[in-house]
Enzyme design. Sequence first.
Site: not given
Length: 868
Positions: A325, A9, A117
């Site tokens: 993350y 993304e 993600d």
Amino acid sequence: MSKSLVIVESPAKAKTINKYLGSQYVVKSSVGHIRDLPTVGSSTGEKAKPISTKGMDAEEKAKIKAEKERNALVKRMGIDPYHDWKANYQILPGKEKVVSELKSLAKKADHIYLATDLDREGEAIAWHLREVIGGNDDRFSRVVFNEITKNAIKQAFEKPEQLNMDRVNAQQTRRFLDRVVGFMVSPLLWKKVARGLSAGRVQSVAVKLLVEREREIKAFQPEEYWEVAVLTNNQNKQAIRLDVTDYKGKKFDPKNQKEAQSAVDFLNVSDYVVTDLETKPTSSRPRAPFITSTLQQTASTRLGFGVKKTMMLAQRLYEAGYITYMRTDSTNLSQDALNMARTYIENHFGAQYLPEKPNFYSSKENAQEAHEAIRPSDIRALPESLEGMEKDAVRLYDLIWCQFLACQMPPAQYDSSTLTVTAGDYTLKAKGRILRFDGWTKVLPQIGKNPEDQELPSVTVSEKLALKEVQPTQHFTKPPARFTEAALVKELEKRGIGRPSTYAAIISTIQERGYVRTENRRFYAEKMGEIVTDRLNESFGELMNYDFTANMEDTLDKIASGSVNWKTELNQFFKDFSSQLSKAELDELEGGMRPNSLVETDIKCPTCGRNMAIRTASTGVFLGCTGYALPPKERCKTTINLIPEAELLNVLDESSETKALMDRKRCTKCGTAMDSYVIDAHRKIHICGNNPNCDGYLIEEGSFKIKGYDGPVVECDKCGADMHLKLGRFGKYMGCTNCDNTRKILKNGEVAPPKEEPVHFPELKCEKSDAYFVLRDGASGVFMSAHNFPKSRETRPVKIAELVQYRERLPEKLAYLADAPQKDPEENEAIVRFSRKEKKQYVTSEKEGKATKWIVDFTNGKWVERKK
């Protein structure tokens, strides 16, 4: 040979992943979401043909009208809760080119990997990509990784998965719930309270927290209390400060000066005898590795970063492959991560800093253990070695790096001492603490000095201390502390409201809506925020209930795990919500939402003689004629501005809040602190801080000076009039007294330079959308940005070659930039950069995305290469 297509993304993430995948993969970015529900005002399909109501009775006409309004609402929302939640997703404006390119590449690819993600938002983006690209679902695989490292990517591609539709549906459920509440409650607020207002399923609950705290502060009445300290010396003339803690076996708690002075008089003639000296070992354990909320809180307290800034920087660090993350609620660490930390600790700090076993930390009940805590991807990547990261990103990485190591180190060890002294019926104590082993604080020193971090002078039991001075001190109890961004995140997390992926959005949204604002990094509820919260609380009690909001988060978790059906939950919510909405839309006398009420006063309207009333609008409190409610021909529109008597409470620092509360008049009806305003030179009005719920007010007559503006003045660059310092929802700024021109106040307190009109370059197309670049000159120098900002937020540095080519378009003040070298000695393109330290622009170059050491400065009217 055909290649596999990998879609992520963000361009930065694509660039990092591309380093680790072989030539058989093509990595492309979708630049975020490619489609969404329709934006406000967007057109969807053909207009419905009007239905003739000729010959129908009133009931039939009302039914047709209601159906028409419902259809229009469904069209605006983009979802149809009346027909199985059918959604009308549309390609986002400006994303047509991206979609076209991805479709073209997908046709040529033998397989498509969706590598967005790993959270629900990422899962939803992956699903939208699959839906838009189309074709056989077998061509698509889902790959997820907690960190963008060679090993993590290799493992993910070795075991690709399928899209998890339960997680997609959880994201859709959240989106649909928020959409329904926002689109169906906001028009009601426009009708009942004031135009331009809005409501949000979670945001309104967050505002409620701030409103309740605001009212606690206004209702708080400071109480006086005293403390007494005694300065003494031991036999070696070493100073010891003692605090009086008990009197006759009970807590020493004098409420006024008389009680305190009684103690002082006795203590001034008393003997001081040491009765006990206790020393015991204590320890301080390290905190768990960061999760989203604790990272946001610690970055705020240690670095001064806002929640939004912290997440933006963490996103960049993650996409560059430096950290795991950053949206997680799990304190779990993988075995590899534990081994990495323990090896580093032993090699760099020694065996004494390595616990026998790894430290483990418990996560909250609904945390996703498959996720990890936020940590460095590779502990060997030291903060000072990061490439391509701005200074603040490096500071955040340093914090994450230190916390990760600290969480796997032993506790800090102290010897804590308590000295007890008696003076007649009074007990006095002194505390000290000596560090014996620094443990985890070796890498992450504690901030702020602990008052106990002192070594007590040597004394013995029964030793008499020599009196030097008795010091009484007056204090007043403080109101509840205001929420900072970090404290609000902590409160939301504690109550189970929101999730790691939503905290930053909640904080940003509530400020943008104007219901609250921040001053000195603390939240203040605006009067309109209080009114809207009250109306929503009364008409949508369940929606505004903290437990209900938290339970809805649990329901979303259950949808994500496949435990419950998403549409069943949506239908149940909509059924209950629709019932509350229908009742709220009724007239107030029938139990509907109360309108924005006014408080009538004895002040007469200067135009028609009727009473004036205290009214509240989005802009603040004012007096308006009660004749405004009359029919149009008789209506009186007279208003009187209310001038704040002095600096309002909400611009004072926290330490001054107690004194300000004490100085303000109190409402005789409810006891709340009153806000004071000057009406004119002869009248002042004190309004209850709980207005309009409380109609308390007080008119004071006398001779009052209407304070004129005495702040900083700068000349307006558009019309030449004076610009004055003003305070808006986003903080302080300079506003023109004659036109609508404004200028920012920079972080250093200086007024930003005048805004230059952007220079348009239709020939220079943006890469991420169909927009073109314009040259903007801001507080940080010149830069290129999309002409349709903020619709497209694409920016990049200015190339000297472009300025040379279009020299005639440049304003005179920027013409000198076109005389700079177009390339460096190695033929790399020259670009313009800005030095914040020197407050000037310079020219440099980049090679493969990294800055070179070649720099040219504009000195004495010419460009000169800087000496290395």
